[in-house]
Design a protein around this motif. Structure first.
Motif, PDB file in Angstrom:
ATOM      1  N   ASP A   9       0.853  -1.187   0.000  1.00  0.00           N
ATOM      2  CA  ASP A   9       0.000   0.000   0.000  1.00  0.00           C
ATOM      3  C   ASP A   9       0.886   1.234   0.000  1.00  0.00           C
ATOM      4  O   ASP A   9       2.086   1.158   0.287  1.00  0.00           O
ATOM      5  N   GLY A  14      -3.492  -0.230   3.764  1.00  0.00           N
ATOM      6  CA  GLY A  14      -3.587  -1.655   3.476  1.00  0.00           C
ATOM      7  C   GLY A  14      -3.676  -2.528   4.705  1.00  0.00           C
ATOM      8  O   GLY A  14      -3.997  -3.721   4.608  1.00  0.00           O
ATOM      9  N   SER A  39       3.813   8.497   0.600  1.00  0.00           N
ATOM     10  CA  SER A  39       2.357   8.607   0.712  1.00  0.00           C
ATOM     11  C   SER A  39       1.974  10.089   0.841  1.00  0.00           C
ATOM     12  O   SER A  39       2.719  10.880   1.434  1.00  0.00           O
ATOM     13  N   CYS A  72      -4.109  -0.905  -2.372  1.00  0.00           N
ATOM     14  CA  CYS A  72      -4.147   0.547  -2.574  1.00  0.00           C
ATOM     15  C   CYS A  72      -5.016   0.783  -3.793  1.00  0.00           C
ATOM     16  O   CYS A  72      -4.729   0.241  -4.878  1.00  0.00           O
ATOM     17  N   THR A 184      -8.184   2.339   0.946  1.00  0.00           N
ATOM     18  CA  THR A 184      -8.074   1.426   2.086  1.00  0.00           C
ATOM     19  C   THR A 184      -7.779   2.151   3.392  1.00  0.00           C
ATOM     20  O   THR A 184      -7.849   1.550   4.465  1.00  0.00           O
TER      21      THR A 184
END
Length: 269
Positions: A9, A14, A39, A72, A184
């Motif tokens: 992810d 995740g 991220s 993801c 997620t």
């Protein structure tokens, strides 16, 4: 040595899938990678997300996993076919399972979808839903503020109420009867989202359905883990470990002891 299910992810989102895998398939070993240093993926160009996803898969392949789960939504939307062409093991995303769950749930045929900019821009959920039910009506809304909140560990009751209310304002009052949490990270905020959307809107998390599909695929291929001692899971993140560890232990509770290992992925900024 037991072959693992590799889950990746953009960050901690995740872990919602991992939690369901551990609940439904307690004998299965999980190797998780959260790309916390880069991220969120949502605002990034599709080609950049594909590059990041390839890098993570190249890293995870060294552990000889029996399946790769792209947990993801943004990476699933833009990279899943690319990854499937590169590896010999099954590759599962989270969009198709979430779409199927929504189709089973809706009574009115009007479905809402929230996700990152990248996921909503891709129209991946609209395509997935209409490939099953062409007459379905879909209201989509990008909620770019939500995943970063979760990445900071701000998902306990009342911490995110204001940002959730702001993010969902355009969907409130729409004639939807179920809402796909198309990222997620969003199940971390399910309580706040449910409060804003009201009791007549059912929240759809792809985590449950994804875990069921993992089970079905492994069973069909006769790849389920043999009963025995509970597995020792492995967790990796590309950024600072303290917040990741705190969030993972809070979400997964006493199911495992976590010692995240930092892997410094090549930065493409």
């Amino acid at each position: 040595m037991q072959q693992a299910i590799a889950v990746l992810d953009s960050g901690v989102g995740g872990l919602t899938v991992v939690k369901e895998v551990m609940r439904q398939l307690p004998q299965e070993k999980v190797i998780y990678f959260g790309d916390t240093a880069r991220s969120p993926y949502g605002p990034r160009p599709a080609e950049e997300v594909r590059t990041f996803t390839r890098q993570i898969v190249d890293y995870l392949i060294q552990f000889n996993p029996k399946m790769i789960v792209i947990a993801c939504n943004t990476a699933t939307a833009v990279a899943i076919e690319d990854i499937r062409s590169r590896v010999s093991v099954p590759v599962l995303g989270v969009i198709s399972p979430g779409a199927r769950a929504a189709i089973k749930t809706t009574r009115s045929g009007v479905i809402g979808v929230i996700g990152t900019d990248g996921t909503i821009r891709s129209n991946a959920y609209v395509h997935a839903l209409r490939s099953i039910a062409p007459s379905i009506q879909v209201y989509s809304e990008a909620c770019p503020l939500l995943a970063p909140f979760v990445e900071k560990g701000l998902f306990e009751p009342h911490e995110a109420d204001a940002v959730v209310e702001q993010s969902l304002r355009k969907l409130v009052g729409k004639p939807i009867d179920c809402l796909i949490l198309g990222c997620t990270h969003y199940p971390f905020l399910a309580q706040a989202i449910a409060k804003v959307m009201g009791p007549n809107v059912t929240l759809i998390s792809s985590a449950d359905e994804t875990a069921r599909e993992i089970s079905a695929i492994l069973s069909h291929r006769r790849m389920l883990a043999e009963p025995g001692a509970l597995p020792i899971h492995q967790f990796f993140c590309s950024g600072e470990t303290e917040v990741f560890k705190k969030i993972a232990e809070s979400w997964l509770k006493d199911q495992l002891s976590i010692t995240p290992v930092v892997w410094q992925v090549p930065r493409i900024l």
